[in-house]
Design an enzyme around this catalytic site. Structure first.
Site, short mmCIF file in Angstrom:
data_model
loop_
_atom_site.label_atom_id
_atom_site.label_comp_id
_atom_site.label_asym_id
_atom_site.label_seq_id
_atom_site.Cartn_x
_atom_site.Cartn_y
_atom_site.Cartn_z
N GLU A 77 16.33 72.81 10.92
CA GLU A 77 16.31 71.40 10.49
C GLU A 77 15.08 71.14 9.60
O GLU A 77 15.17 70.51 8.57
CB GLU A 77 16.29 70.52 11.74
N ARG A 126 14.07 83.71 25.34
CA ARG A 126 14.87 83.56 26.57
C ARG A 126 16.09 84.47 26.57
O ARG A 126 16.58 84.84 27.64
CB ARG A 126 15.24 82.09 26.79
P1 AMP Z 1 20.62 77.32 16.96
O1 AMP Z 1 20.15 78.34 15.96
O2 AMP Z 1 20.57 75.92 16.46
O3 AMP Z 1 21.99 77.68 17.53
O4 AMP Z 1 19.57 77.34 18.14
C1 AMP Z 1 19.63 78.34 19.07
C2 AMP Z 1 18.25 78.75 19.53
O5 AMP Z 1 17.39 77.63 19.74
C3 AMP Z 1 18.37 79.47 20.84
O6 AMP Z 1 17.57 80.62 20.77
C4 AMP Z 1 17.88 78.49 21.88
O7 AMP Z 1 16.97 79.12 22.74
C5 AMP Z 1 17.17 77.38 21.12
N1 AMP Z 1 17.68 76.02 21.39
C6 AMP Z 1 18.28 75.20 20.50
N2 AMP Z 1 18.58 74.02 21.05
C7 AMP Z 1 18.16 74.08 22.34
C8 AMP Z 1 18.19 73.16 23.44
N3 AMP Z 1 18.69 71.91 23.34
N4 AMP Z 1 17.68 73.56 24.63
C9 AMP Z 1 17.17 74.81 24.75
N5 AMP Z 1 17.10 75.70 23.76
C10 AMP Z 1 17.59 75.36 22.56
#
Ligand code: AMP
Length: 177
Positions: free
Chosen positions: A102, A65
């Site tokens: 996770e 995205r």
């Molecule tokens: P993080 O590495 O935990 O910051 O996760 C970020 C990535 O996971 C991004 O590329 C987002 O597209 C996806 N992501 C994580 N949590 C969500 C959520 N609640 N809704 C949509 N996309 C998420």
């Protein structure tokens, strides 16, 4: 008079999907925002205005995205676009960063020749959650010798404290939850 950015047009077009892709996760679905001409262009404009034209040479989009937001942002900066992809998708020589999720690990790659040493790079993704993805993206860019000029997200999930993992870098999020 302080002029505040009116983000209501954005928040009205983000949809919460409970228990997607797995139980307990509230997925922030930006497809209504992307499909709304005013919301999509406002989100792109807000990111460009936050950093300013002339400050960015390359815009990195994080699969998948992130690509959708990063490409028009790059166009408006007059900057190049660089895809940061999941393992095994890029055809040429890559450099790789793995990081903990996770459950399990995720690997991101970028083409080894994607940046010049003088490039000022903006990293773009749809959501800042735990910040693991953004942190890996920063490491990838910096390993090439280029400079991370900043990061931009449409949505920041503040309760997951991702901002702490990108400390020391300028960043903007258009919506906070
Ligand atoms: P993080 O590495 O935990 O910051 O996760 C970020 C990535 O996971 C991004 O590329 C987002 O597209 C996806 N992501 C994580 N949590 C969500 C959520 N609640 N809704 C949509 N996309 C998420």
């Amino acid at each position: 008079m302080r002029i505040e950015l009116d983000t209501s047009i954005l928040s009205e077009s983000v949809r919460d999907i409970a228990d997607f892709p797995k139980q307990g996760v509230v997925f922030k679905d930006i497809t209504p925002l992307l499909g709304d001409p005013a919301a999509f262009s406002s989100a792109v404009d807000a990111i460009v205005v936050s950093f300013g034209r002339g400050t960015i040479d390359k815009v990195v989009g994080i699969e998948a995205r992130g690509f959708i937001i990063a490409a028009p942002v790059a166009y408006h900066f007059g900057a190049g676009f660089v895809p940061l992809r999941k393992a095994g998708k890029l055809p040429y020589d890559t450099i790789t960063e793995s990081y903990e999720l996770e459950y399990g690990t995720e690997t991101l790659e970028v083409h080894a020749d994607a940046f010049g040493e003088d490039d000022r790079v903006l990293i773009v993704d749809d959501v800042l959650a735990t910040g693991g993805t953004a942190e890996a993206a920063i490491r990838l860019v910096e390993r090439t010798g280029a400079t991370v000029a900043g990061l931009a997200f449409v949505i920041e999930l503040e309760f997951l404290k991702g901002a702490a993992r990108i400390q020391g870098h300028d960043f903007v999020s258009l919506l906070q939850y």
